[in-house]
Design an enzyme around this catalytic site. Structure first.
Site, PDB file in Angstrom:
ATOM      1  N   ASP A   1       0.818  -1.209   0.000  1.00 15.23           N
ATOM      2  CA  ASP A   1       0.000   0.000   0.000  1.00 15.23           C
ATOM      3  C   ASP A   1       0.851   1.258   0.000  1.00 15.23           C
ATOM      4  O   ASP A   1       0.415   2.322  -0.405  1.00 15.23           O
ATOM      5  CB  ASP A   1      -0.935  -0.003   1.213  1.00 15.23           C
ATOM      6  CG  ASP A   1      -1.892   1.184   1.211  1.00 15.23           C
ATOM      7  OD1 ASP A   1      -2.007   1.854   2.246  1.00 15.23           O
ATOM      8  OD2 ASP A   1      -2.508   1.438   0.158  1.00 15.23           O
TER       9      ASP A   1
ATOM     10  N   HIS B   1      -6.607   6.130   2.431  1.00 16.50           N
ATOM     11  CA  HIS B   1      -6.729   7.246   1.497  1.00 16.50           C
ATOM     12  C   HIS B   1      -5.549   7.377   0.557  1.00 16.50           C
ATOM     13  O   HIS B   1      -5.536   8.253  -0.295  1.00 16.50           O
ATOM     14  CB  HIS B   1      -6.880   8.558   2.280  1.00 16.50           C
ATOM     15  CG  HIS B   1      -8.152   8.608   3.061  1.00 16.50           C
ATOM     16  ND1 HIS B   1      -9.352   8.939   2.495  1.00 16.50           N
ATOM     17  CD2 HIS B   1      -8.408   8.326   4.355  1.00 16.50           C
ATOM     18  CE1 HIS B   1     -10.298   8.881   3.422  1.00 16.50           C
ATOM     19  NE2 HIS B   1      -9.754   8.514   4.558  1.00 16.50           N
ATOM     20  N   ARG B   2      -4.566   6.497   0.711  1.00 17.74           N
ATOM     21  CA  ARG B   2      -3.371   6.679  -0.111  1.00 17.74           C
ATOM     22  C   ARG B   2      -3.708   6.581  -1.595  1.00 17.74           C
ATOM     23  O   ARG B   2      -3.160   7.318  -2.419  1.00 17.74           O
ATOM     24  CB  ARG B   2      -2.332   5.610   0.241  1.00 17.74           C
ATOM     25  CG  ARG B   2      -1.583   5.928   1.487  1.00 17.74           C
ATOM     26  CD  ARG B   2      -0.235   5.253   1.524  1.00 17.74           C
ATOM     27  NE  ARG B   2       0.432   5.547   2.758  1.00 17.74           N
ATOM     28  CZ  ARG B   2       0.355   4.800   3.856  1.00 17.74           C
ATOM     29  NH1 ARG B   2      -0.367   3.708   3.845  1.00 17.74           N
ATOM     30  NH2 ARG B   2       0.997   5.157   4.953  1.00 17.74           N
ATOM     31  N   ALA B   3      -4.597   5.654  -1.943  1.00 18.33           N
ATOM     32  CA  ALA B   3      -4.903   5.451  -3.357  1.00 18.33           C
ATOM     33  C   ALA B   3      -5.466   6.725  -3.961  1.00 18.33           C
ATOM     34  O   ALA B   3      -5.049   7.145  -5.046  1.00 18.33           O
ATOM     35  CB  ALA B   3      -5.889   4.303  -3.504  1.00 18.33           C
TER      36      ALA B   3
ATOM     37  N   THR C   1      -2.746   9.425  -4.239  1.00 21.08           N
ATOM     38  CA  THR C   1      -1.748   9.094  -5.247  1.00 21.08           C
ATOM     39  C   THR C   1      -2.308   9.239  -6.655  1.00 21.08           C
ATOM     40  O   THR C   1      -1.607   9.691  -7.568  1.00 21.08           O
ATOM     41  CB  THR C   1      -1.228   7.664  -5.036  1.00 21.08           C
ATOM     42  OG1 THR C   1      -0.830   7.522  -3.679  1.00 21.08           O
ATOM     43  CG2 THR C   1      -0.051   7.374  -5.927  1.00 21.08           C
TER      44      THR C   1
END
Lengths: 339, 649
Positions: free
Chosen positions: A196, A277-279, A282
């Site tokens: 992730d 929330h990284r997706a 990014t």
């Protein structure tokens, strides 16, 4: 001599993932999965040819970025505090490789043994993370590296700082770099929590198209025959690529992102079951870098569509021990149709 | 997240009200000893923890995973030793954490021994170190915040229990709210300074609340009814030990103070319960989500639970009493009274409803429990926790039980976890430790042009640890009986279940099938788990069961494998009904021959597990008998695959 990046046949996704990360290191690095012999290492090492130059503080062992005084290493910070004006110089951006058997002290840095024995004083001996600051760090076979070392690399890449607490030495220095990892998926995967934290991932397969495959072989043979001439023949293309990246970097700050695009990215995240929330973040960063690379001032739906598979692929939830996920990345186009 | 020295502001984190309140409670009441934050990757756990810096003057001190003991607890200050020959200790990270906030990220990945020492030091308030014959101690009183992803690895209950509060980060499924989060993060990226300025006001407000709460807390009285309610809830939620009750009381008080009130309300108790009981409920309650198969077996051993009761009950109950400032209130009696109530109710009608006191006379001066409020609170607490459970994950119950990982003290590789005096020469010297050993003696040694002269007696070597990796050989019976009952799918499910419980990334698997008169090493040891499933799916079933021969083959293969991998822990998982019908040597009675073969098998470092896939009710249970001879753990396939009931494949 390195095979010219501009001469690599196909592998457009891998090249794009790398280029976008060079434009915005905040994207979070690339994980390249592929079988042997698919030009993973070649592509990454050749990347050096199109990387832009950068300004560093002269004489600093951590090549501190003069534009970020708040991230200066302790030595530079001290000199500034004393009122010194720091000299800068321009150097190329490198691809630093992590040796296969790297130990944690070699990676993070440790007590400078020589200094201790000679002077009785504690000094910090910089490791590979110090070398990597401002550069690209390439880790081959990253799935075979010890977990805690991968953790260390990902932590530093995310925070841009390396905190060292070893052998009684406490030290902090900037470590902003693009992390590129390559691996052969047959030998086991990374932990989902580590996956992730990689910004993008690309799956690299051998060329199936006969024409392309022949081209791969013939170009390689020509290069082996006369590396200098072959490289020179791609000189112009290489320069153009480098310029394009430089322009994109400069333009990145001014790229406008409409709220609708952000909503679209969020929608994709929910659709594909992203928990953290990284997706989302990014995807937006990558879309912006893509827009900048294409010379546009506004992020478009096409940018998002181009980067979404790269950002989502390694984050899709799979049932334990399943090879493929229930989610299908081809749905990305469908999802974005409404926006 | 930080850009240079600027951290993301506390008030800028969106949502996460429970987690934020928990952290504010921690800063408001020094008696609360820790907050554990659980959540999937990418939900801003670490960001939230670091953002506390804007709420307090206390420092946020990091304890990175993998830090060595020397750096955590401290050791000899060798610079001083070299300079003036004195043996003085220098504190480590815990020294710096005194009076501050200690942050432990990914606490579930930390070495358990080290973690225990750290938590011990924190709860006793003192760090004691002994090095090279010198003893020292220093105070360490700190608030602890830890983060972890529960899907990665669970934290042992005894460790989790040391944290008063445990909260779970929410997973946002509303696309529009997610978009808001992205926008904020991008804004912070663009210009951290102006971004931080926008939230200065809110952060100051939060800070003010915390500070006024600190002065309010000593004056808040916890009433008899409050304690009753808390104890009731904790008992109903099957909270193990008494720490939960006390944590609940303290947290309720803190919540009340943060709100600027001086009387604890039902809402305070409800919110506190959700915060303090998430990680304390007895396994039986959690097991309701999955199959109920033998939950008792390998979970928290009973001895551990009762120890808690003994150790804590008296002193901690005294604390509860003190907190209520009502000397007439005997908390022990309260707890017993409530537990007594429950017993009498459940014997009556099976439902425990606080309203029915079963005809017991209320004690003199005892408040009559407010039926409606308490029931409502209890209901809300149960719902709140169930919701978190549902979101957290459907954790498949360990029917087999967790395969305990040993710490492999191999000399090969792994992270350093300490040092020791080597026997003879060493190839892996511990530099820091060696220098520290040499430092105090410098005065009396010849310098030889160096500041530190090292003699052979000073040399220390590294102790490296790495987790044991395991190898699993699946020996699957694919003979005729399988085809008849259509159980190849079941076998695959069984394999999957075993792997889910025990497999960790570096482990290896192999597949051997027998049936069709053939023994086939379908998949030799590999890390590629997929290949086992693929191979099983392609397997042709039928024919007889050459079980005896299979055992001989396994014996040969594994003995060889173990010889080549002496430090590997091996498991042989034999999936069969053991109805052998084909002897190795013609003419022998298959079962008798099988028994003799099995009796001669002795493979070092290897554990056998028998999975019986035969019919439930047979006259003679050959599988169990074989398991006994092989000294194998015996399981029934249906128990393993029961977990897949109701799920579409």
């Amino acid at each position: 001599m390195m095979f010219p990046f501009a001469a690599i046949v196909g592998q457009e996704l891998m090249k794009k993932a790398l280029i976008l990360n060079v434009i915005d290191p905040g994207i979070g690095g690339v994980l390249i999965k592929g079988e042997k012999g698919t030009a993973k290492s070649t592509t990454i090492r050749s990347l050096e040819q199109i990387l832009p130059n950068k300004g560093v503080v002269k004489g600093c062992p951590f090549h501190c970025d003069p534009r970020r005084p708040e991230s200066f290493c302790p030595y530079c910070a001290e000199r500034v505090a004393k009122g010194e004006v720091l000299e800068t110089e321009t150097v190329p951006t490198d691809v630093v490789e992590l040796p296969l058997s790297a130990t944690e002290d070699r990676v993070a840095g440790t007590l400078d043994l020589e200094a201790v024995l000679q002077t009785g004083k504690k000094r910090f001996e910089p490791g590979i993370l110090a070398q990597a600051n401002g550069n690209l760090l390439y880790v081959d076979e990253i799935n075979l590296l010890e977990d805690y070392i991968v953790d260390m690399l990902l932590d530093s890449a995310a925070m841009g700082v390396n905190y060292v607490e070893r052998e009684g030495v406490s030290f902090t220095h900037p470590a902003r770099f693009v992390l590129v990892g390559s691996m052969n998926p047959e030998e086991g995967d990374l932990r989902p929590q580590l996956l992730d934290r990689f910004g993008m991932s690309v799956e690299v397969k051998g060329e199936k198209n006969l024409a392309q495959r022949s081209e791969v072989v013939s170009r390689r043979l020509m290069f082996d025959l006369d590396p200098k001439a072959f490289t020179a023949s791609y000189g112009k293309e290489t320069e153009e690529m480098g310029d394009r990246i430089r322009r994109a970097r400069a333009a990145l700050g001014g790229v406008k992102t409409d709220r609708k695009i952000i909503d679209a990215a969020a929608y994709l995240s929910v659709y594909f079951g992203m928990e953290g929330h990284r997706a989302d973040i990014t995807m937006i960063r990558s879309a912006r870098a893509n827009a900048a690379y294409e010379g546009r001032e506004q992020v478009s739906k096409e940018d998002l569509e181009a980067v979404a598979p790269l950002v989502l692929a390694h984050r899709l939830k799979k049932k334990p021990f399943e090879k493929t996920s229930d989610y299908d990345l081809d749905d990305v186009h469908k999802c974005l149709e409404d926006f | 997240m930080s850009r240079g020295l600027l951290t993301y502001p506390f008030s800028a984190v969106m949502g996460e009200t429970t987690a934020k309140r928990a952290l504010m409670c921690l800063l408001a009441d020094d008696d609360l000893n820790g907050v554990l934050i659980k959540g999937p990757s990418g939900t801003a756990k670490s960001v939230l923890v670091r953002s506390m810096a804007s709420l307090t003057d206390r420092k946020i001190v990091d304890l990175p995973a993998g830090t060595g003991d020397e750096d955590i607890f401290g050791g000899i200050d060798f610079e001083r030793a070299v300079r003036d020959g004195s043996s003085v200790m220098k504190g480590g990270i815990l020294y710096r954490a005194n009076g501050n906030v200690l942050c432990i990220d990914n606490i579930n990945v930390m070495d358990p021994r080290t973690l225990n020492s750290v938590l011990e030091s924190l709860s006793s308030g003192t760090v004691r170190i002994e090095r090279e014959g010198v003893s020292s101690e220093y105070p360490c009183s700190a608030s602890v915040v830890a983060t972890m992803d529960p899907l990665e690895r669970d934290l042992p209950e005894s460790v989790a229990d040391r944290f008063d509060i445990c909260v779970s980060m929410t997973v946002e499924t509303d696309a529009s709210k997610r978009g808001d989060v992205v926008e904020r993060v991008l804004e912070f990226d663009r210009d951290p300074r102006s971004f931080a300025k926008k939230f200065v006001g809110d952060d100051l407000e939060a800070r003010r609340k915390i500070e006024s709460a600190r002065s309010l807390i000593p004056n808040i009285r916890i009433t008899r009814r409050d304690i009753q309610d808390i104890v009731t809830i904790c008992t109903k939620m099957n909270a193990v030990g008494h720490r939960g009750d006390i944590a609940c009381a303290r947290t309720a008080r803190a919540l009340c103070a943060l709100d600027g009130r001086d009387r604890i309300s039902a809402e305070d108790i409800r919110d506190a319960s959700v915060m303090c009981l998430l990680h304390r409920r007895r396994p039986k309650l959690k097991a309701k989500t999955a199959g109920d198969a033998s939950v008792e077996s390998d979970d928290v051993p009973d001895a551990e639970i009762s120890d808690d009761f003994e150790d804590i009950s008296n002193s901690e109950i005294a604390k509860l009493t003190k907190m209520s400032e009502n000397k007439d209130l005997d908390v022990q009696k309260e707890i017993e009274r409530v537990e007594g109530l429950e017993k009498s109710e459940s014997s009556e009608n099976g439902t425990a409803d606080q309203g029915d006191t079963g005809g017991e006379e209320p004690e003199e001066g005892a408040a009559i429990p407010d039926v409606d409020v308490l029931t409502m609170v209890l209901y809300e607490v149960q719902n709140g926790l169930a919701e978190i459970d549902r979101i957290e994950s459907i954790r498949l119950n360990s029917v087999v039980g967790h395969i305990p990982r040993g710490i492999d003290g191999s000399k090969r590789g792994g992270r350093t976890s300490g040092f020791r005096i080597p026997e003879g020469r060493t190839s892996d010297p511990a530099l820091g430790a060696t220098i520290r050993a040499a430092a105090p003696y410098q005065r009396s040694r010849q310098p030889n042009g160096l500041s530190i002269a090292i003699v052979p007696g000073d040399i220390r070597e590294n102790v490296r640890t790495r987790q044991n990796s395991c190898s699993f050989l699946f020996a699957v019976d694919v003979s005729g009986s399988l085809v008849n009952t259509g159980a190849l799918d079941e076998a695959i499910k069984g394999v999957r279940a075993m792997l889910e419980d025990g497999y960790v990334r570096r482990d290896r698997v192999a597949l051997l099938t027998f049936g069709q008169n053939v023994i086939n090493l379908a998949v030799p040891f590999t890390r590629n788990v997929e290949s086992v499933f693929e191979s099983l799916r392609r397997t042709v079933t039928g024919g007889s069961t050459p079980l005896g021969e299979a055992l001989l083959t396994i014996n040969k293969y594994m003995t060889n494998y173990v010889r080549k991998n002496p430090e590997e822990r091996c498991f042989i998982i034999l999936m069969t009904d053991a109805e052998a019908d084909r002897p190795v040597v013609e003419g022998y009675e298959p079962w008798a021959e099988l028994r003799r073969i099995a009796a001669t098998i002795r493979i070092p470092n290897t554990e056998w597990i028998m999975i019986d896939n035969g019919k439930r009710y047979r006259r003679i249970n050959y599988a169990k008998k074989l398991a006994d001879i092989l000294d194998a753990r015996y399981l029934v396939l249906d128990d393993l695959t029961g977990r897949f009931e109701g799920k579409e494949d």
